[in-house]
Design a protein around this motif. Structure first.
Motif, PDB file in Angstrom:
ATOM      1  N   GLN A  21     -19.966  -0.259   2.480  1.00  0.00           N
ATOM      2  CA  GLN A  21     -20.210  -1.859   2.023  1.00  0.00           C
ATOM      3  C   GLN A  21     -18.685  -2.607   2.034  1.00  0.00           C
ATOM      4  OE1 GLN A  21     -23.453  -2.665   2.221  1.00  0.00           O
ATOM      5  NE2 GLN A  21     -23.950  -0.695   2.662  1.00  0.00           N
ATOM      6  N   LEU A  22     -17.965  -1.948   1.481  1.00  0.00           N
ATOM      7  CA  LEU A  22     -16.682  -2.839   1.561  1.00  0.00           C
ATOM      8  C   LEU A  22     -16.150  -2.860   2.739  1.00  0.00           C
ATOM      9  CD1 LEU A  22     -15.010  -0.909  -1.225  1.00  0.00           C
ATOM     10  CD2 LEU A  22     -15.640  -3.051  -1.549  1.00  0.00           C
ATOM     11  N   ASP A  23     -16.298  -1.960   3.711  1.00  0.00           N
ATOM     12  CA  ASP A  23     -16.005  -2.256   5.137  1.00  0.00           C
ATOM     13  C   ASP A  23     -16.921  -3.471   5.739  1.00  0.00           C
ATOM     14  OD1 ASP A  23     -14.176  -0.178   5.132  1.00  0.00           O
ATOM     15  OD2 ASP A  23     -15.145   1.013   6.272  1.00  0.00           O
ATOM     16  N   VAL A  24     -17.929  -3.623   5.505  1.00  0.00           N
ATOM     17  CA  VAL A  24     -18.937  -4.679   6.012  1.00  0.00           C
ATOM     18  C   VAL A  24     -18.148  -6.055   5.534  1.00  0.00           C
ATOM     19  CG1 VAL A  24     -21.009  -6.074   5.768  1.00  0.00           C
ATOM     20  CG2 VAL A  24     -21.082  -3.518   6.057  1.00  0.00           C
ATOM     21  N   GLY A  25     -17.942  -6.119   4.463  1.00  0.00           N
ATOM     22  CA  GLY A  25     -16.943  -7.273   3.927  1.00  0.00           C
ATOM     23  C   GLY A  25     -15.841  -7.438   4.552  1.00  0.00           C
ATOM     24  N   HIS A  26     -14.903  -6.470   4.980  1.00  0.00           N
ATOM     25  CA  HIS A  26     -13.621  -6.525   5.660  1.00  0.00           C
ATOM     26  C   HIS A  26     -14.126  -7.103   7.156  1.00  0.00           C
ATOM     27  CE1 HIS A  26     -10.496  -4.953   3.408  1.00  0.00           C
ATOM     28  NE2 HIS A  26     -11.086  -3.969   2.921  1.00  0.00           N
ATOM     29  N   ALA A  27     -15.286  -6.519   7.832  1.00  0.00           N
ATOM     30  CA  ALA A  27     -15.522  -6.932   9.252  1.00  0.00           C
ATOM     31  C   ALA A  27     -16.065  -8.380   9.339  1.00  0.00           C
ATOM     32  CB  ALA A  27     -16.754  -5.872   9.503  1.00  0.00           C
ATOM     33  N   GLY A 158      -1.161  -7.579  13.999  1.00  0.00           N
ATOM     34  CA  GLY A 158       0.006  -6.976  13.427  1.00  0.00           C
ATOM     35  C   GLY A 158      -0.283  -5.997  11.799  1.00  0.00           C
ATOM     36  N   ARG A 159      -1.458  -6.619  11.524  1.00  0.00           N
ATOM     37  CA  ARG A 159      -2.052  -6.141  10.148  1.00  0.00           C
ATOM     38  C   ARG A 159      -2.100  -4.353  10.225  1.00  0.00           C
ATOM     39  NH1 ARG A 159      -5.354  -3.225   7.439  1.00  0.00           N
ATOM     40  NH2 ARG A 159      -6.118  -3.001   9.436  1.00  0.00           N
ATOM     41  N   ARG A 160      -1.583  -3.964   9.235  1.00  0.00           N
ATOM     42  CA  ARG A 160      -1.680  -2.484   8.943  1.00  0.00           C
ATOM     43  C   ARG A 160      -1.795  -2.260   7.443  1.00  0.00           C
ATOM     44  NH1 ARG A 160      -1.477   1.499  12.842  1.00  0.00           N
ATOM     45  NH2 ARG A 160      -2.910   2.431  11.190  1.00  0.00           N
ATOM     46  N   ALA A 271       1.023   6.222  -5.456  1.00  0.00           N
ATOM     47  CA  ALA A 271       2.341   5.518  -5.988  1.00  0.00           C
ATOM     48  C   ALA A 271       2.334   4.084  -5.498  1.00  0.00           C
ATOM     49  CB  ALA A 271       3.504   6.488  -5.234  1.00  0.00           C
ATOM     50  N   ILE A 272       1.388   3.878  -4.323  1.00  0.00           N
ATOM     51  CA  ILE A 272       1.219   2.398  -3.817  1.00  0.00           C
ATOM     52  C   ILE A 272       0.816   1.580  -4.645  1.00  0.00           C
ATOM     53  CG2 ILE A 272       0.896   3.095  -1.184  1.00  0.00           C
ATOM     54  CD1 ILE A 272      -1.940   2.710  -1.618  1.00  0.00           C
ATOM     55  N   ALA A 273       0.264   2.008  -6.045  1.00  0.00           N
ATOM     56  CA  ALA A 273      -0.190   0.855  -6.931  1.00  0.00           C
ATOM     57  C   ALA A 273       0.917   0.344  -7.856  1.00  0.00           C
ATOM     58  CB  ALA A 273      -1.351   1.542  -7.664  1.00  0.00           C
ATOM     59  N   GLY A 322      -0.379  -5.146   2.605  1.00  0.00           N
ATOM     60  CA  GLY A 322      -1.166  -4.796   1.616  1.00  0.00           C
ATOM     61  C   GLY A 322      -2.029  -3.309   1.857  1.00  0.00           C
ATOM     62  N   THR A 323      -2.648  -2.915   1.000  1.00  0.00           N
ATOM     63  CA  THR A 323      -3.445  -1.657   1.250  1.00  0.00           C
ATOM     64  C   THR A 323      -4.520  -1.782   0.391  1.00  0.00           C
ATOM     65  OG1 THR A 323      -1.677  -0.360   1.506  1.00  0.00           O
ATOM     66  CG2 THR A 323      -3.532   0.670   1.112  1.00  0.00           C
ATOM     67  N   GLY A 324      -5.996  -1.724   0.908  1.00  0.00           N
ATOM     68  CA  GLY A 324      -7.029  -1.489  -0.028  1.00  0.00           C
ATOM     69  C   GLY A 324      -7.085  -0.167  -0.562  1.00  0.00           C
ATOM     70  N   ILE A 325      -7.469  -0.233  -2.046  1.00  0.00           N
ATOM     71  CA  ILE A 325      -7.629   1.041  -2.391  1.00  0.00           C
ATOM     72  C   ILE A 325      -9.095   1.255  -3.081  1.00  0.00           C
ATOM     73  CG2 ILE A 325      -6.913   2.158  -4.775  1.00  0.00           C
ATOM     74  CD1 ILE A 325      -4.398   1.079  -4.466  1.00  0.00           C
TER      75      ILE A 325
HETATM   76  C1  LIG Z   1     -12.517   0.204   1.525  1.00  0.00           C
HETATM   77  C2  LIG Z   1     -11.048   0.849   1.678  1.00  0.00           C
HETATM   78  C3  LIG Z   1     -10.563   1.568   0.873  1.00  0.00           C
HETATM   79  C4  LIG Z   1      -9.315   2.204   1.039  1.00  0.00           C
HETATM   80  N1  LIG Z   1      -8.816   3.052   0.313  1.00  0.00           N
HETATM   81  C5  LIG Z   1      -7.394   3.519   0.365  1.00  0.00           C
HETATM   82  C6  LIG Z   1      -6.932   4.490  -0.831  1.00  0.00           C
HETATM   83  O1  LIG Z   1      -7.423   4.473  -1.936  1.00  0.00           O
HETATM   84  N2  LIG Z   1      -5.637   4.814  -0.692  1.00  0.00           N
HETATM   85  C7  LIG Z   1      -5.013   4.570   0.521  1.00  0.00           C
HETATM   86  O2  LIG Z   1      -3.830   4.769   0.686  1.00  0.00           O
HETATM   87  N3  LIG Z   1      -5.513   3.638   1.303  1.00  0.00           N
HETATM   88  C8  LIG Z   1      -6.774   3.252   1.438  1.00  0.00           C
HETATM   89  N4  LIG Z   1      -7.175   2.400   2.267  1.00  0.00           N
HETATM   90  C9  LIG Z   1      -6.528   2.144   3.610  1.00  0.00           C
HETATM   91  C10 LIG Z   1      -6.992   2.942   5.026  1.00  0.00           C
HETATM   92  O3  LIG Z   1      -6.584   4.211   4.666  1.00  0.00           O
HETATM   93  C11 LIG Z   1      -6.718   2.334   6.037  1.00  0.00           C
HETATM   94  O4  LIG Z   1      -7.043   0.988   6.093  1.00  0.00           O
HETATM   95  C12 LIG Z   1      -6.950   3.193   7.156  1.00  0.00           C
HETATM   96  O5  LIG Z   1      -6.570   4.055   7.126  1.00  0.00           O
HETATM   97  C13 LIG Z   1      -6.756   2.077   8.632  1.00  0.00           C
HETATM   98  O6  LIG Z   1      -5.703   1.821   8.726  1.00  0.00           O
HETATM   99  P1  LIG Z   1      -5.150   0.370   8.766  1.00  0.00           P
HETATM  100  O7  LIG Z   1      -5.386  -0.472   7.701  1.00  0.00           O
HETATM  101  O8  LIG Z   1      -3.584   0.512   8.887  1.00  0.00           O
HETATM  102  O9  LIG Z   1      -5.712  -0.223  10.158  1.00  0.00           O
HETATM  103  C14 LIG Z   1      -8.408   1.811   2.023  1.00  0.00           C
HETATM  104  C15 LIG Z   1      -9.042   0.990   3.096  1.00  0.00           C
HETATM  105  C16 LIG Z   1     -10.470   0.224   2.772  1.00  0.00           C
HETATM  106  C17 LIG Z   1     -11.040  -0.597   3.904  1.00  0.00           C
END
Ligand SMILES: Cc1cc2nc3c(=O)[nH]c(=O)nc-3n(C[C@H](O)[C@H](O)[C@H](O)COP(=O)(O)O)c2cc1C
Length: 380
Positions: A21-27, A158-160, A271-273, A322-325
């Motif tokens: 469901q979170l991915d649906v929002g991202h998409a 470039g987003r990762r 650690a990313i947090a 950023g990174t989703g968690i």
């Molecule tokens: C819903 C969601 C939850 C995620 N949870 C974590 C997480 O808890 N820890 C983490 O390091 N990365 C997390 N990520 C990042 C994903 O690992 C990353 O998006 C995926 O490997 C694809 O890589 P990219 O975002 O560089 O394209 C999450 C991403 C999404 C969309």
């Protein structure tokens, strides 16, 4: 959009439904930004329920599908915005009955799954349905002016996700506030697709932002939510606007404290947090909303995913990352905030800072055949 839960469940187990469901929002966010770059428009078609949507998509054919694919969301993309008459805004199946002929069988992803997660099926069934009308009051902020910080395509491609952060980087106040500003409801991408009152409110754990004391902050995305959060959270929170905050931003300091360890701990010790400039929890209005219409359990996650996608691109635009968690301890977070009821529930976390790039990992363009290599570079 539809989800195949197994594609997440093999790795994430029960969390798979929420991740989908979170991915649906991202998409949805990705589509909206990409469509905007092409001059196209994106709109949600809201009055379709899950069963009708599954029929339109052909995924309710039990003989051909093993029941693993879930209908989520119908989206209209107009290549000439405003040109589609309202009567034509539904796909032919919905307008003329099921005249379509379907062919093919979905492959069985894993005929002998090692683990089964029956709760995914349960929650999927329990949250079938549709939205019921639009909320009457949506506070909409004025449109935001573009900056010349980069080409949309460069930012998008470039987003990762950051894998590690520079634990000393101090983020500029302007960058920080621009990112938060990008989360307000306004007639800009991606929020112009979201014609619902905001229900998801970031709680920030600020570690290193210029002019801000480290501590816990809140960004209630509408005024009534600020009152409700204040009533539900710890009584000793300050609820003061920081001196350097833009006047229009509903941004409040709750508590000054070094929260690096707590942020790391509550995010499954990641650690990313703690090494980022700030991390955040997306606290959603929950129990009353979901009890009134369980389908909204999905919709709240879409909103959180949309916030996550806006944050990913805002961070890239500011030269940060950023990174989703999705892995976090919600009970620990609720305890820190003093929440004792399910009126609010954290649905998604996020973290932003200056990324440390791992040189052992090579990055190649995702679609080399559709991109032109920069001068002096060639791609395999
Ligand atoms: C819903 C969601 C939850 C995620 N949870 C974590 C997480 O808890 N820890 C983490 O390091 N990365 C997390 N990520 C990042 C994903 O690992 C990353 O998006 C995926 O490997 C694809 O890589 P990219 O975002 O560089 O394209 C999450 C991403 C999404 C969309």
């Amino acid at each position: 959009m539809s989800s195949v839960h197994w594609r997440e469940a093999w790795k994430y187990g029960e969390r798979a439904f929420r991740y989908c469901q979170l991915d649906v929002g991202h998409a949805l966010g990705a589509l909206r930004y990409a469509a905007g770059a092409l001059g196209w428009s994106v709109a949600l078609i809201e009055d379709v329920d899950s069963a009708e949507l599954a029929t339109m998509m052909g995924i309710d054919r039990s003989g051909d599908f093993s029941g693993n694919e879930d209908a989520d969301l119908l989206i209209e993309i107009e290549t000439a915005p405003g040109s589609t008459p309202p009567a034509a805004r539904r796909p032919p199946v919905a307008r003329h009955g099921n005249e379509s002929r379907w062919a093919g069988q979905a492959n069985l992803l894993d005929p002998h799954p090692f683990y089964r997660w029956p709760v995914i099926e349960q929650v999927s069934r329990a949250t079938q349905g549709r939205g019921t009308g639009l909320p009457s009051e949506i506070q909409i902020h004025p449109p935001r002016h573009p900056t010349d910080q980069g080409r949309a395509a460069d930012i998008i491609l470039g987003r990762r996700s950051a894998q590690r952060f520079d634990g000393r980087h101090l983020m500029g106040a302007d960058s920080f506030y621009r990112m938060l500003d990008g989360l307000l409801n306004r007639p800009n991408a991606p929020w112009d697709v979201w014609r619902f009152a905001p229900r998801v409110h970031p709680i920030l754990f600020v570690h290193r932002v210029e002019g801000l004391d480290p501590g816990v902050y809140a960004l209630p995305r509408h005024a009534a939510a600020a009152d409700a959060l204040r009533a539900q959270m710890r009584g000793d929170f300050e609820w003061q606007s920081p001196d350097n905050a833009p006047a229009h931003l509903p941004f409040y300091r709750l508590l000054c404290t070094d929260c690096r360890v707590i942020a790391q701990t509550m995010n499954c010790h990641q650690a990313i947090a703690g090494d980022s400039c700030f991390a955040l929890s997306m606290l959603s209005e929950f129990e009353p909303v979901v009890s009134a219409n369980p389908w909204r359990y999905r919709q709240l996650h879409w909103e959180a995913g949309l916030i996550g996608h806006a944050l990913y691109l805002e961070a890239e635009a500011q030269g940060l990352r950023g990174t989703g968690i999705g892995c976090y301890f919600d009970d620990a977070l609720h305890e820190v905030l003093g929440l004792t009821t399910t009126r609010f529930q954290s649905l998604y976390h996020f973290t932003i800072g200056r990324p440390l790039i791992d040189d052992r990992i090579s990055t190649w363009p995702a679609y080399p055949d559709r991109q032109v290599a920069p001068p002096g570079e060639s791609w395999p």
